[in-house]
Design a protein around this motif. Structure first.
Motif, PDB file in Angstrom:
ATOM      1  N   ILE A 282       0.839  -1.205   0.000  1.00  0.00           N
ATOM      2  CA  ILE A 282       0.000   0.000   0.000  1.00  0.00           C
ATOM      3  C   ILE A 282       0.872   1.251   0.000  1.00  0.00           C
ATOM      4  CG2 ILE A 282      -1.668   1.338   1.341  1.00  0.00           C
ATOM      5  CD1 ILE A 282      -2.758  -1.337   2.402  1.00  0.00           C
ATOM      6  N   GLN A 283       1.856   1.294   0.899  1.00  0.00           N
ATOM      7  CA  GLN A 283       2.678   2.488   1.052  1.00  0.00           C
ATOM      8  C   GLN A 283       3.596   2.726  -0.151  1.00  0.00           C
ATOM      9  OE1 GLN A 283       2.641   2.202   5.942  1.00  0.00           O
ATOM     10  NE2 GLN A 283       4.596   2.204   4.908  1.00  0.00           N
ATOM     11  N   SER A 284       3.919   1.666  -0.888  1.00  0.00           N
ATOM     12  CA  SER A 284       4.793   1.824  -2.043  1.00  0.00           C
ATOM     13  C   SER A 284       4.030   2.067  -3.337  1.00  0.00           C
ATOM     14  CB  SER A 284       5.691   0.586  -2.210  1.00  0.00           C
ATOM     15  OG  SER A 284       4.917  -0.569  -2.467  1.00  0.00           O
ATOM     16  N   THR A 285       2.703   1.994  -3.286  1.00  0.00           N
ATOM     17  CA  THR A 285       1.914   2.226  -4.503  1.00  0.00           C
ATOM     18  C   THR A 285       0.984   3.428  -4.352  1.00  0.00           C
ATOM     19  OG1 THR A 285       0.307   0.566  -3.732  1.00  0.00           O
ATOM     20  CG2 THR A 285       1.997  -0.166  -5.295  1.00  0.00           C
ATOM     21  N   GLN A 286       0.217   3.487  -3.259  1.00  0.00           N
ATOM     22  CA  GLN A 286      -0.688   4.620  -3.028  1.00  0.00           C
ATOM     23  C   GLN A 286      -0.441   5.230  -1.641  1.00  0.00           C
ATOM     24  OE1 GLN A 286      -2.466   1.602  -4.224  1.00  0.00           O
ATOM     25  NE2 GLN A 286      -2.120   2.351  -6.289  1.00  0.00           N
ATOM     26  N   PRO A 287       0.732   5.820  -1.428  1.00  0.00           N
ATOM     27  CA  PRO A 287       1.042   6.334  -0.094  1.00  0.00           C
ATOM     28  C   PRO A 287       0.111   7.448   0.364  1.00  0.00           C
ATOM     29  CG  PRO A 287       2.680   7.077  -1.694  1.00  0.00           C
ATOM     30  CD  PRO A 287       1.855   6.034  -2.365  1.00  0.00           C
ATOM     31  N   SER A 288      -0.389   8.258  -0.552  1.00  0.00           N
ATOM     32  CA  SER A 288      -1.253   9.356  -0.125  1.00  0.00           C
ATOM     33  C   SER A 288      -2.618   8.854   0.340  1.00  0.00           C
ATOM     34  CB  SER A 288      -1.432  10.376  -1.252  1.00  0.00           C
ATOM     35  OG  SER A 288      -2.073   9.805  -2.368  1.00  0.00           O
ATOM     36  N   THR A 289      -3.096   7.744  -0.221  1.00  0.00           N
ATOM     37  CA  THR A 289      -4.412   7.231   0.168  1.00  0.00           C
ATOM     38  C   THR A 289      -4.432   6.845   1.635  1.00  0.00           C
ATOM     39  OG1 THR A 289      -4.798   6.413  -2.071  1.00  0.00           O
ATOM     40  CG2 THR A 289      -6.188   5.528  -0.318  1.00  0.00           C
ATOM     41  N   ILE A 290      -3.495   6.000   2.037  1.00  0.00           N
ATOM     42  CA  ILE A 290      -3.444   5.613   3.452  1.00  0.00           C
ATOM     43  C   ILE A 290      -2.911   6.766   4.303  1.00  0.00           C
ATOM     44  CG2 ILE A 290      -1.148   4.555   3.208  1.00  0.00           C
ATOM     45  CD1 ILE A 290      -3.995   3.413   5.562  1.00  0.00           C
ATOM     46  N   GLY A 291      -2.025   7.580   3.718  1.00  0.00           N
ATOM     47  CA  GLY A 291      -1.456   8.699   4.465  1.00  0.00           C
ATOM     48  C   GLY A 291      -2.491   9.717   4.874  1.00  0.00           C
ATOM     49  N   LEU A 294      -4.788   8.439   7.671  1.00  0.00           N
ATOM     50  CA  LEU A 294      -4.239   8.418   9.024  1.00  0.00           C
ATOM     51  C   LEU A 294      -3.889   9.810   9.539  1.00  0.00           C
ATOM     52  CD1 LEU A 294      -1.901   5.278   8.811  1.00  0.00           C
ATOM     53  CD2 LEU A 294      -4.194   5.445   9.800  1.00  0.00           C
ATOM     54  N   TYR A 295      -3.788  10.769   8.642  1.00  0.00           N
ATOM     55  CA  TYR A 295      -3.452  12.139   9.031  1.00  0.00           C
ATOM     56  C   TYR A 295      -4.488  12.657  10.034  1.00  0.00           C
ATOM     57  CZ  TYR A 295      -1.843  16.965   8.333  1.00  0.00           C
ATOM     58  OH  TYR A 295      -1.339  18.234   8.513  1.00  0.00           O
ATOM     59  N   LEU A 347       1.935  14.670  16.246  1.00  0.00           N
ATOM     60  CA  LEU A 347       2.136  16.077  16.573  1.00  0.00           C
ATOM     61  C   LEU A 347       2.881  16.838  15.475  1.00  0.00           C
ATOM     62  CD1 LEU A 347       3.007  15.730  20.368  1.00  0.00           C
ATOM     63  CD2 LEU A 347       0.922  16.735  19.401  1.00  0.00           C
ATOM     64  N   THR A 348       3.666  16.125  14.673  1.00  0.00           N
ATOM     65  CA  THR A 348       4.396  16.786  13.584  1.00  0.00           C
ATOM     66  C   THR A 348       3.678  16.654  12.235  1.00  0.00           C
ATOM     67  OG1 THR A 348       5.733  14.803  13.167  1.00  0.00           O
ATOM     68  CG2 THR A 348       6.628  16.442  14.710  1.00  0.00           C
ATOM     69  N   ASN A 349       2.547  15.951  12.225  1.00  0.00           N
ATOM     70  CA  ASN A 349       1.761  15.778  10.992  1.00  0.00           C
ATOM     71  C   ASN A 349       2.600  15.180   9.861  1.00  0.00           C
ATOM     72  OD1 ASN A 349      -0.639  17.087  12.092  1.00  0.00           O
ATOM     73  ND2 ASN A 349       0.496  19.010  11.908  1.00  0.00           N
ATOM     74  N   THR A 350       3.305  14.087  10.170  1.00  0.00           N
ATOM     75  CA  THR A 350       4.208  13.510   9.166  1.00  0.00           C
ATOM     76  C   THR A 350       3.956  12.026   8.885  1.00  0.00           C
ATOM     77  OG1 THR A 350       5.876  13.090  10.892  1.00  0.00           O
ATOM     78  CG2 THR A 350       6.093  15.139   9.615  1.00  0.00           C
ATOM     79  N   ILE A 351       2.848  11.471   9.339  1.00  0.00           N
ATOM     80  CA  ILE A 351       2.643  10.055   9.071  1.00  0.00           C
ATOM     81  C   ILE A 351       2.553   9.825   7.558  1.00  0.00           C
ATOM     82  CG2 ILE A 351       0.122  10.194   9.313  1.00  0.00           C
ATOM     83  CD1 ILE A 351       2.446   7.230  10.254  1.00  0.00           C
ATOM     84  N   HIS A 352       1.906  10.731   6.815  1.00  0.00           N
ATOM     85  CA  HIS A 352       1.747  10.525   5.374  1.00  0.00           C
ATOM     86  C   HIS A 352       3.068  10.676   4.628  1.00  0.00           C
ATOM     87  CE1 HIS A 352       1.578  14.800   5.909  1.00  0.00           C
ATOM     88  NE2 HIS A 352       1.324  15.073   4.633  1.00  0.00           N
ATOM     89  N   THR A 353       3.886  11.645   5.010  1.00  0.00           N
ATOM     90  CA  THR A 353       5.161  11.835   4.309  1.00  0.00           C
ATOM     91  C   THR A 353       6.185  10.768   4.694  1.00  0.00           C
ATOM     92  OG1 THR A 353       5.802  13.458   6.010  1.00  0.00           O
ATOM     93  CG2 THR A 353       4.860  14.306   3.952  1.00  0.00           C
ATOM     94  N   SER A 354       5.961  10.094   5.818  1.00  0.00           N
ATOM     95  CA  SER A 354       6.885   9.008   6.199  1.00  0.00           C
ATOM     96  C   SER A 354       6.752   7.819   5.260  1.00  0.00           C
ATOM     97  CB  SER A 354       6.623   8.559   7.645  1.00  0.00           C
ATOM     98  OG  SER A 354       5.452   7.766   7.759  1.00  0.00           O
ATOM     99  N   PHE A 355       5.668   7.761   4.479  1.00  0.00           N
ATOM    100  CA  PHE A 355       5.466   6.647   3.554  1.00  0.00           C
ATOM    101  C   PHE A 355       6.223   6.828   2.237  1.00  0.00           C
ATOM    102  CE2 PHE A 355       0.929   6.242   5.465  1.00  0.00           C
ATOM    103  CZ  PHE A 355       1.460   5.660   6.612  1.00  0.00           C
ATOM    104  N   LEU A 356       6.762   8.014   1.992  1.00  0.00           N
ATOM    105  CA  LEU A 356       7.340   8.309   0.674  1.00  0.00           C
ATOM    106  C   LEU A 356       8.513   7.400   0.324  1.00  0.00           C
ATOM    107  CD1 LEU A 356       7.175  12.205   0.674  1.00  0.00           C
ATOM    108  CD2 LEU A 356       5.842  10.633  -0.747  1.00  0.00           C
TER     109      LEU A 356
END
Length: 441
Positions: A282-291, A294-295, A347-356
């Motif tokens: 999921i994270q390697s194909t559609q990271p923004s969808t799950i990101g 969870l944001y 708190l840093t709002n980075t769960i979605h960008t951590s998937f990149l």
């Protein structure tokens, strides 16, 4: 010469209003009353509901469990009071921000506690690179102990990967871990002024470390994650296992006399591929969808991350074990440290960008191009084997990485998050490896 700004010291001090808002969200969170279906084995379908309910309740009240399985703090003190104590602990060693190639990079600096006047040699500059779902806090216990080393001494730098925690996301396509290694090398040399340094990492950090070794200033490197690169003769065994003949590969390797820990590594590799790798797809194909899902979703982040810590850690640690009687306090994989990681992402709002990294760098694991590491092939490399690594293989298979392996150590306790799961053992290995291979010692 890359663009480099000036470092400025910062402190972790998230606003009270954000912590108050988090408290309200946790208090208002709802979970199902029963598991998704009856008759489940623990964690069979993913996150175990009763564990999630328990950790959520402890999080709301501000007293999650430590590495002895005991609640910390005062029951009912709430998120804010607990988190302020965590911030105070994390601020024991200074934090900095610096702009490199247009990206704000966070790093923590652990200086040797042994005075120069009591030392015969300078401290070894040491950079630790974390992975996912970890963050810079993954290194806290390990780094704090490593800088207490007297011979050799160490000075430890722990940066946050771009897009993780306090480090800014690259904001551009095709930013890979080769780029991350380049700016980390700039951090060590141009920003901090080190002429040479030692590198270590697991998970994504193992790739960052291998790419750092391509740079002249990185003199020696150590990793604790090396997914198996099996020899050609093992292909029939591995293929049969992949086709569903469960247990064929481990059984065959056992009959051939391989060490049980290497066999366990192969077994866990197939368990990961068959049952535990869906998140990576999921994270390697559609990271923004799950990101985006969870944001701003603290309980969602907890559920997503907690399952990985359960599957990839030594089952004797406090966060995973099935009964309090067999908790091993050597591990710092606890409900509290898992929640600390979750708090940083939230708190840093980075769960979605951590998937990149999964989108841009996963191919380095799946189909490695060995020419990418040609510049590192002559440098001393070390490897430590922990029994509950998520993917591993026999020692002899490491030669297929085409690195200059000069150090190997096997431990009987620990898992994927080695710096948390067995920090004392990793410290000892860094001392041994550096003593044997750091130039000038």
């Amino acid at each position: 010469m890359s663009e480099v700004g000036k470092s400025r010291q910062i402190e972790l001090n998230f606003p009270d209003e954000e912590l108050d808002r988090l408290q309200r969200k946790l208090d208002d969170a709802r979970l199902p009353d029963t598991e998704i279906t009856g008759g489940l084995k623990p964690w069979e379908y993913g996150t175990k509901l009763s564990k999630l309910q328990s950790v959520l309740n402890d999080w709301k009240s501000g007293n999650p469990k430590d590495n002895h399985g005991k609640p910390v703090g005062t029951p009912g003190q709430g998120v804010k009071k607990w988190w302020k104590a965590i911030e105070s602990e994390l601020n024991r060693f200074p934090h900095y921000m610096v702009r490199i190639e247009g990206i704000d990079i966070h790093y923590q600096h652990f200086k040797s506690s042994v005075p120069d006047s009591e030392a015969s040699t300078p401290a070894i500059p040491f950079i630790f690179s974390h992975g996912w779902p970890g963050c810079f806090t993954e290194a806290h216990h390990f780094a704090a102990r490593l800088v207490e080393s007297k011979s050799p001494r160490f000075e430890v730098i722990v940066p946050s990967l771009p897009g993780y925690g306090l480090s800014q996301a690259p904001g551009k396509k095709d930013w890979s871990l080769i780029d991350t290694a380049r700016i980390f090398d700039t951090l060590m040399t141009s920003v901090l002024g080190f002429k040479s340094y030692m590198a270590q990492g697991g998970d994504w950090g193992s790739l960052v470390t291998r790419f750092l070794a391509n740079h002249p200033a990185c003199k020696i490197a150590h990793i604790n994650y090396a997914p198996p690169q099996p020899p050609k003769w093992s292909t029939p065994l591995m293929t049969l296992e992949h086709w569903g003949y469960k247990g064929v590969a481990p059984a065959g390797l056992k009959l051939m006399g391989y060490h049980p820990q290497g066999v366990l590594g192969v077994q866990r590799t197939f368990e990961y591929l068959n049952q535990g790798s869906g998140y990576a797809q999921i994270q390697s194909t559609q990271p923004s969808t799950i990101g985006y899902s969870l944001y701003d979703n603290p309980v969602g982040i907890l559920s997503w991350i907690m399952e990985k810590f359960d599957a990839w850690s030594d089952p004797r640690c406090a966060a995973v074990n099935r009964s309090n009687s067999d908790i091993d306090p050597r591990s710092h994989v606890t409900d509290e440290t898992v929640l600390t990681v979750v708090m940083i992402y939230y708190l840093t709002n980075t769960i979605h960008t951590s998937f990149l990294n999964y989108k841009e760098s996963f191919h380095f694991f799946v189909k490695p191009d060995w020419k990418l590491w040609d510049q590192a092939k002559d440098k001393p490399f070390g490897y430590t084997s922990f029994p509950y690594e998520l993917a591993a293989g026999p020692r002899t298979w490491l030669k297929n990485y085409r690195l200059n392996w000069q150090y190997y150590k096997m431990h009987d306790f620990g898992g994927h998050f080695a710096a948390l799961d067995n920090p004392d053992a990793l410290v000892e290995d860094m001392q041994e490896f550096a003593s044997q291979h750091w130039p000038g010692l």
